[in-house]
Design an enzyme around this catalytic site. Sequence first.
Site, PDB file in Angstrom:
ATOM      1  N   HIS A 220       0.781  -1.157   0.126  1.00 46.49           N
ATOM      2  CA  HIS A 220      -0.185  -0.172   0.012  1.00 46.49           C
ATOM      3  C   HIS A 220       0.923   1.104  -0.084  1.00 46.49           C
ATOM      4  O   HIS A 220       1.891   1.345  -0.887  1.00 46.49           O
ATOM      5  CB  HIS A 220      -1.009  -0.104   1.325  1.00 46.49           C
ATOM      6  CG  HIS A 220      -2.047   0.660   1.234  1.00 46.49           C
ATOM      7  ND1 HIS A 220      -2.555   1.548   0.085  1.00 46.49           N
ATOM      8  CD2 HIS A 220      -2.741   1.242   2.365  1.00 46.49           C
ATOM      9  CE1 HIS A 220      -3.390   2.280   0.528  1.00 46.49           C
ATOM     10  NE2 HIS A 220      -3.477   2.205   2.158  1.00 46.49           N
ATOM     11  N   HIS A 259      -2.262  -2.282  -9.828  1.00 42.26           N
ATOM     12  CA  HIS A 259      -3.211  -1.942  -8.918  1.00 42.26           C
ATOM     13  C   HIS A 259      -4.116  -2.690  -9.002  1.00 42.26           C
ATOM     14  O   HIS A 259      -4.752  -3.436  -9.854  1.00 42.26           O
ATOM     15  CB  HIS A 259      -3.613  -0.271  -9.481  1.00 42.26           C
ATOM     16  CG  HIS A 259      -4.421   0.267  -8.318  1.00 42.26           C
ATOM     17  ND1 HIS A 259      -5.782   0.290  -7.983  1.00 42.26           N
ATOM     18  CD2 HIS A 259      -3.832   1.178  -7.498  1.00 42.26           C
ATOM     19  CE1 HIS A 259      -6.027   1.030  -7.134  1.00 42.26           C
ATOM     20  NE2 HIS A 259      -5.012   1.607  -6.493  1.00 42.26           N
ATOM     21  N   ASP A 316       2.165   5.587  -6.446  1.00 45.83           N
ATOM     22  CA  ASP A 316       3.301   5.679  -5.593  1.00 45.83           C
ATOM     23  C   ASP A 316       4.772   5.852  -6.594  1.00 45.83           C
ATOM     24  O   ASP A 316       5.633   6.203  -6.133  1.00 45.83           O
ATOM     25  CB  ASP A 316       3.563   4.425  -4.776  1.00 45.83           C
ATOM     26  CG  ASP A 316       2.599   4.424  -3.492  1.00 45.83           C
ATOM     27  OD1 ASP A 316       2.658   5.567  -3.081  1.00 45.83           O
ATOM     28  OD2 ASP A 316       2.132   3.535  -3.159  1.00 45.83           O
TER      29      ASP A 316
HETATM   30  N1  ACO Z   1       5.162  -6.071 -10.510  1.00 47.58           N
HETATM   31  C1  ACO Z   1       5.083  -7.266 -11.481  1.00 47.58           C
HETATM   32  N2  ACO Z   1       3.955  -8.116 -11.467  1.00 47.58           N
HETATM   33  C2  ACO Z   1       3.007  -7.364 -10.758  1.00 47.58           C
HETATM   34  C3  ACO Z   1       3.031  -6.333  -9.958  1.00 47.58           C
HETATM   35  C4  ACO Z   1       4.076  -5.562 -10.130  1.00 47.58           C
HETATM   36  N3  ACO Z   1       4.059  -4.363  -9.382  1.00 47.58           N
HETATM   37  N4  ACO Z   1       1.436  -6.000  -9.664  1.00 47.58           N
HETATM   38  C5  ACO Z   1       1.112  -7.154 -10.058  1.00 47.58           C
HETATM   39  N5  ACO Z   1       1.652  -7.996 -10.752  1.00 47.58           N
HETATM   40  C6  ACO Z   1       1.462  -9.221 -11.263  1.00 47.58           C
HETATM   41  C7  ACO Z   1       1.411 -10.431 -10.161  1.00 47.58           C
HETATM   42  O1  ACO Z   1       2.596 -11.064 -10.151  1.00 47.58           O
HETATM   43  C8  ACO Z   1       0.148 -11.378 -10.698  1.00 47.58           C
HETATM   44  O2  ACO Z   1       0.850 -12.065 -11.468  1.00 47.58           O
HETATM   45  P1  ACO Z   1       0.105 -13.730 -11.753  1.00 47.58           P
HETATM   46  O3  ACO Z   1      -1.313 -13.472 -12.401  1.00 47.58           O
HETATM   47  O4  ACO Z   1       1.155 -14.309 -12.978  1.00 47.58           O
HETATM   48  O5  ACO Z   1       0.643 -14.210 -10.602  1.00 47.58           O
HETATM   49  C9  ACO Z   1      -0.909 -10.394 -11.204  1.00 47.58           C
HETATM   50  O6  ACO Z   1      -0.147  -9.218 -11.821  1.00 47.58           O
HETATM   51  C10 ACO Z   1      -1.745  -9.900 -10.378  1.00 47.58           C
HETATM   52  O7  ACO Z   1      -1.153  -9.459  -9.157  1.00 47.58           O
HETATM   53  P2  ACO Z   1      -1.893  -9.418  -7.555  1.00 47.58           P
HETATM   54  O8  ACO Z   1      -0.739  -9.173  -6.659  1.00 47.58           O
HETATM   55  O9  ACO Z   1      -2.669 -10.693  -7.469  1.00 47.58           O
HETATM   56  O10 ACO Z   1      -2.854  -8.298  -7.804  1.00 47.58           O
HETATM   57  P3  ACO Z   1      -3.597  -7.585  -6.703  1.00 47.58           P
HETATM   58  O11 ACO Z   1      -4.739  -6.856  -7.216  1.00 47.58           O
HETATM   59  O12 ACO Z   1      -3.668  -8.227  -5.444  1.00 47.58           O
HETATM   60  O13 ACO Z   1      -2.331  -6.475  -6.223  1.00 47.58           O
HETATM   61  C11 ACO Z   1      -0.950  -4.611  -5.655  1.00 47.58           C
HETATM   62  C12 ACO Z   1      -2.386  -5.052  -6.432  1.00 47.58           C
HETATM   63  C13 ACO Z   1      -0.711  -5.136  -4.402  1.00 47.58           C
HETATM   64  C14 ACO Z   1      -1.037  -3.161  -5.744  1.00 47.58           C
HETATM   65  C15 ACO Z   1       0.073  -5.269  -6.957  1.00 47.58           C
HETATM   66  O14 ACO Z   1       0.113  -4.600  -8.138  1.00 47.58           O
HETATM   67  C16 ACO Z   1       1.432  -4.786  -6.233  1.00 47.58           C
HETATM   68  O15 ACO Z   1       1.983  -5.398  -5.348  1.00 47.58           O
HETATM   69  N6  ACO Z   1       2.220  -3.910  -6.668  1.00 47.58           N
HETATM   70  C17 ACO Z   1       3.396  -3.162  -6.172  1.00 47.58           C
HETATM   71  C18 ACO Z   1       3.259  -2.667  -4.763  1.00 47.58           C
HETATM   72  C19 ACO Z   1       2.642  -1.135  -4.736  1.00 47.58           C
HETATM   73  O16 ACO Z   1       3.214  -0.393  -5.826  1.00 47.58           O
HETATM   74  N7  ACO Z   1       1.747  -0.921  -4.301  1.00 47.58           N
HETATM   75  C20 ACO Z   1       1.086   0.524  -4.052  1.00 47.58           C
HETATM   76  C21 ACO Z   1      -0.351   0.160  -4.580  1.00 47.58           C
HETATM   77  S1  ACO Z   1      -1.205   1.763  -4.790  1.00 47.58           S
HETATM   78  C22 ACO Z   1      -1.543   2.167  -3.061  1.00 47.58           C
HETATM   79  O17 ACO Z   1      -1.906   1.447  -2.436  1.00 47.58           O
HETATM   80  C23 ACO Z   1      -1.230   3.456  -2.749  1.00 47.58           C
END
Ligand code: ACO
Length: 370
Positions: A220, A259, A316
């Site tokens: 987050h 996201h 972010d």
């Molecule tokens: N880098 C690489 N791969 C990613 C990323 C990323 N930043 N984000 C998602 N993916 C991929 C996952 O590996 C997954 O792949 P798969 O289907 O092959 O397993 C797929 O995309 C779905 O990802 P999830 O993590 O299940 O998606 P979710 O909706 O739960 O996650 C989240 C959203 C937590 C924001 C995720 O994109 C992430 O971890 N991003 C990096 C951290 C980040 O930047 N957080 C800030 C978010 S904005 C905020 O909260 C203010």
Amino acid sequence: MEDKFAKGLENVIALESGISFIDGEKGILEYRGFDIAELSKLSYDQVSYMLIMGKMPGEEELEEFSDNLKELRKITDSAFKVMRFCNYNIEAMDALRTTISYMSHCDPDLNDNSPEANLRKGMKMIARFPTVVASFSRVKNGLEEIEPDPELSHGANFLYMLRGKRPTDLESRILETDFILSADHELNPSTFTARTITSTLSDIHSSVIGGLCALKGPLHGGARMEVMEMVDEIGTVDEVEAFVMGKVQNHEKLMGFGHRVYKTYDPRAKVYKKLAKQIAEERNDMLWFDIAERIETIAYREFVQNKDKPIYPNVDFYSGIVYKYLDIPPKLATAVFAIGRISGWIAHCLEQYSDNRLIRPRAKFIRSKL
Ligand code: ACO
């Protein structure tokens, strides 16, 4: 009971709200019907009023609201003592949580959950978050705290208290915009946490502290700090390709990307990118911006073009770059995010109190085979 299950509550509509609207397919974010790009040109006080009161303030209403916030900026000596007493292994988010909790004990409205008392308590938190974060940062670095300056806007005053000198007009404008872009985002994890606590009819300080605890996590608001550290680690534009490919090959997340709701470019990231470019040009130092843009290009090639996954820069990513140009230390980044997010939390808590139903989902029970 019907057996509906969505891991991580994905796409679950948990409640009704009139505060933020997101269209994740089209990349639209509105606060109370106003587009975020338009709102980003206003003052943080104006947007906070609008989020909390539900309408744009008139001139007099805004003046009264702003004056009230300015008067409330100072924190007591005992709150400073608590901050100084904190173990110095902790960072700003932990100090914010502890100091706000301490400040609640001294609040005459502590046990009053009326709408008027909750608004008063909310205003104090909006006004004092910047003072706590700037003071903690200075104390941790062995510097004297600086008193808030009522002549300055919310954003300019924070930078002044942090650095001990008045920021430039561009820096002040950028931080004001940063606070606006960070202020609200529907049922993100920290806001949902705050609303869940509110729904038990607990006090608003507890709800905000819960929000802080959720915001801190790297999935987050903690991602903003990680983005800043990532850019430092990469160091030069030439190193970007190897760094991003390393993440892709190791199936590691690239911080500041992806996201839960946006399946396209985050509209806040678009504004932040412009701000990052503007301040890089003003400082005549494009390095961090160029690194960031190269990361974005390679991430687009790897995730969107090659894998057809909607992984774009989120709020972010370029905000982390903006903070680097504002000389905000990475360890302070999430707490600076919280300074913006507090008005959204207050708006959501007040909305929850005004039409409350306990938030209490169910779990799908998996019987252990042991
Ligand atoms: N880098 C690489 N791969 C990613 C990323 C990323 N930043 N984000 C998602 N993916 C991929 C996952 O590996 C997954 O792949 P798969 O289907 O092959 O397993 C797929 O995309 C779905 O990802 P999830 O993590 O299940 O998606 P979710 O909706 O739960 O996650 C989240 C959203 C937590 C924001 C995720 O994109 C992430 O971890 N991003 C990096 C951290 C980040 O930047 N957080 C800030 C978010 S904005 C905020 O909260 C203010």
